[in-house]
Design a protein around this motif. Structure first.
Motif, PDB file in Angstrom:
ATOM      1  N   THR A   1      -0.334   6.768   1.919  1.00  0.00           N
ATOM      2  CA  THR A   1      -1.595   7.596   2.042  1.00  0.00           C
ATOM      3  C   THR A   1      -2.653   6.395   2.060  1.00  0.00           C
ATOM      4  O   THR A   1      -3.723   6.501   3.068  1.00  0.00           O
ATOM      5  CB  THR A   1      -1.997   8.382   0.648  1.00  0.00           C
ATOM      6  N   GLU A   2      -2.580   5.507   1.392  1.00  0.00           N
ATOM      7  CA  GLU A   2      -3.548   4.245   1.490  1.00  0.00           C
ATOM      8  C   GLU A   2      -3.493   3.529   2.792  1.00  0.00           C
ATOM      9  O   GLU A   2      -4.731   3.233   3.502  1.00  0.00           O
ATOM     10  CB  GLU A   2      -3.253   3.131   0.502  1.00  0.00           C
ATOM     11  N   LYS A   3      -2.433   3.508   3.209  1.00  0.00           N
ATOM     12  CA  LYS A   3      -2.244   2.872   4.351  1.00  0.00           C
ATOM     13  C   LYS A   3      -2.719   3.444   5.691  1.00  0.00           C
ATOM     14  O   LYS A   3      -3.539   2.930   6.567  1.00  0.00           O
ATOM     15  CB  LYS A   3      -0.504   2.482   4.727  1.00  0.00           C
TER      16      LYS A   3
ATOM     17  N   LYS B   1      -4.850   5.706   5.523  1.00  0.00           N
ATOM     18  CA  LYS B   1      -6.542   5.689   5.543  1.00  0.00           C
ATOM     19  C   LYS B   1      -6.994   4.434   5.961  1.00  0.00           C
ATOM     20  O   LYS B   1      -8.310   4.400   6.917  1.00  0.00           O
ATOM     21  CB  LYS B   1      -7.192   5.810   3.983  1.00  0.00           C
ATOM     22  N   LEU B   2      -6.506   3.257   6.002  1.00  0.00           N
ATOM     23  CA  LEU B   2      -6.762   2.047   6.323  1.00  0.00           C
ATOM     24  C   LEU B   2      -6.821   1.990   7.808  1.00  0.00           C
ATOM     25  O   LEU B   2      -7.550   1.295   8.764  1.00  0.00           O
ATOM     26  CB  LEU B   2      -6.129   1.006   5.617  1.00  0.00           C
TER      27      LEU B   2
ATOM     28  N   TYR C   1       0.888  -1.219   0.143  1.00  0.00           N
ATOM     29  CA  TYR C   1      -0.033  -0.061   0.100  1.00  0.00           C
ATOM     30  C   TYR C   1       1.019   1.278   0.081  1.00  0.00           C
ATOM     31  O   TYR C   1       2.135   1.345   0.638  1.00  0.00           O
ATOM     32  CB  TYR C   1      -0.970  -0.174   1.292  1.00  0.00           C
ATOM     33  N   THR C   2       0.415   2.233  -0.624  1.00  0.00           N
ATOM     34  CA  THR C   2       1.080   3.618  -0.491  1.00  0.00           C
ATOM     35  C   THR C   2       1.067   4.252   0.903  1.00  0.00           C
ATOM     36  O   THR C   2       0.126   3.750   1.709  1.00  0.00           O
ATOM     37  CB  THR C   2       0.325   4.499  -1.416  1.00  0.00           C
TER      38      THR C   2
ATOM     39  N   ARG D   1      -7.092  -4.497  -8.088  1.00  0.00           N
ATOM     40  CA  ARG D   1      -6.450  -3.511  -9.017  1.00  0.00           C
ATOM     41  C   ARG D   1      -5.118  -3.634  -9.123  1.00  0.00           C
ATOM     42  O   ARG D   1      -4.279  -3.518 -10.051  1.00  0.00           O
ATOM     43  CB  ARG D   1      -6.517  -2.039  -8.305  1.00  0.00           C
ATOM     44  N   ARG D   2      -4.389  -4.100  -7.780  1.00  0.00           N
ATOM     45  CA  ARG D   2      -2.872  -4.473  -7.897  1.00  0.00           C
ATOM     46  C   ARG D   2      -2.305  -5.783  -8.378  1.00  0.00           C
ATOM     47  O   ARG D   2      -1.279  -5.936  -8.859  1.00  0.00           O
ATOM     48  CB  ARG D   2      -2.379  -4.171  -6.531  1.00  0.00           C
TER      49      ARG D   2
ATOM     50  N   THR E   1     -12.608  -2.250   0.791  1.00  0.00           N
ATOM     51  CA  THR E   1     -11.199  -1.398   0.350  1.00  0.00           C
ATOM     52  C   THR E   1     -10.152  -2.310  -0.026  1.00  0.00           C
ATOM     53  O   THR E   1      -9.339  -2.221  -0.919  1.00  0.00           O
ATOM     54  CB  THR E   1     -11.182  -0.473   1.161  1.00  0.00           C
TER      55      THR E   1
ATOM     56  N   GLU F   1     -10.624  -4.237  -3.008  1.00  0.00           N
ATOM     57  CA  GLU F   1     -10.717  -3.497  -4.326  1.00  0.00           C
ATOM     58  C   GLU F   1      -8.882  -3.464  -4.624  1.00  0.00           C
ATOM     59  O   GLU F   1      -8.502  -3.419  -5.784  1.00  0.00           O
ATOM     60  CB  GLU F   1     -11.042  -2.086  -4.097  1.00  0.00           C
ATOM     61  N   HIS F   2      -8.293  -2.875  -3.530  1.00  0.00           N
ATOM     62  CA  HIS F   2      -6.975  -2.932  -3.611  1.00  0.00           C
ATOM     63  C   HIS F   2      -6.126  -4.292  -4.331  1.00  0.00           C
ATOM     64  O   HIS F   2      -5.555  -4.042  -5.160  1.00  0.00           O
ATOM     65  CB  HIS F   2      -6.282  -2.637  -2.423  1.00  0.00           C
TER      66      HIS F   2
END
Length: 91
Positions: free
Chosen positions: A6-8, A10-11, A3-4, A62-63, A55, A58-59
Motif C-alpha cells: 500500500t505504501e509503495k 501510494k509513492l 515499504y508495504t 518510523r521504521r 513521506t 517519515e517512513h
C-alpha cells in the motif's frame, strides 16, 4: 524494512503525478507559455516532490529510528544516514 504494498503504491502514484506535472511544464514551455505560468507549474512540481520526500523521511524515522525493536547501533546509523540526506537536500 521495506515499504508495504500500500505504501509503495501510494509513492508510485505520487511519482506518476509528479511526472505528469513535469511533462505538462515541458509542453507549456514548448508552447511558449508565460513565465508566470511556468513558475506556477514549477512550484507545484517542487511542492509535490517535497511531499514525496517528506513521506519517505517519515517512513525512515518510523521504521528505523522510532522502532524500539531496532538495535541502538542500527538506529544511530539510520540517524546519520538521514542527517546526511537532509543536509544534502537543504544545501
Amino acid at each position: 524494512m521495506q515499504y508495504t504494498e500500500t505504501e509503495k503504491r501510494k509513492l508510485v502514484n505520487r511519482l506518476k503525478r509528479i511526472r505528469g506535472q513535469v511533462e505538462a511544464m515541458q509542453a507549456a514551455l514548448d508552447e511558449d507559455a508565460r513565465c508566470t505560468a511556468l513558475l506556477q507549474q514549477a512550484t507545484a512540481c517542487r511542492g509535490a516532490l517535497d511531499g514525496f520526500i517528506g513521506t519517505v523521511i517519515e517512513h525512515h524515522i518510523r521504521r528505523h529510528l522510532a522502532d524500539p525493536k531496532q538495535a541502538a547501533a542500527d538506529r544511530a546509523q539510520a540517524a546519520e544516514e538521514l542527517i546526511g540526506v537532509v543536509h544534502s537536500y537543504l544545501t
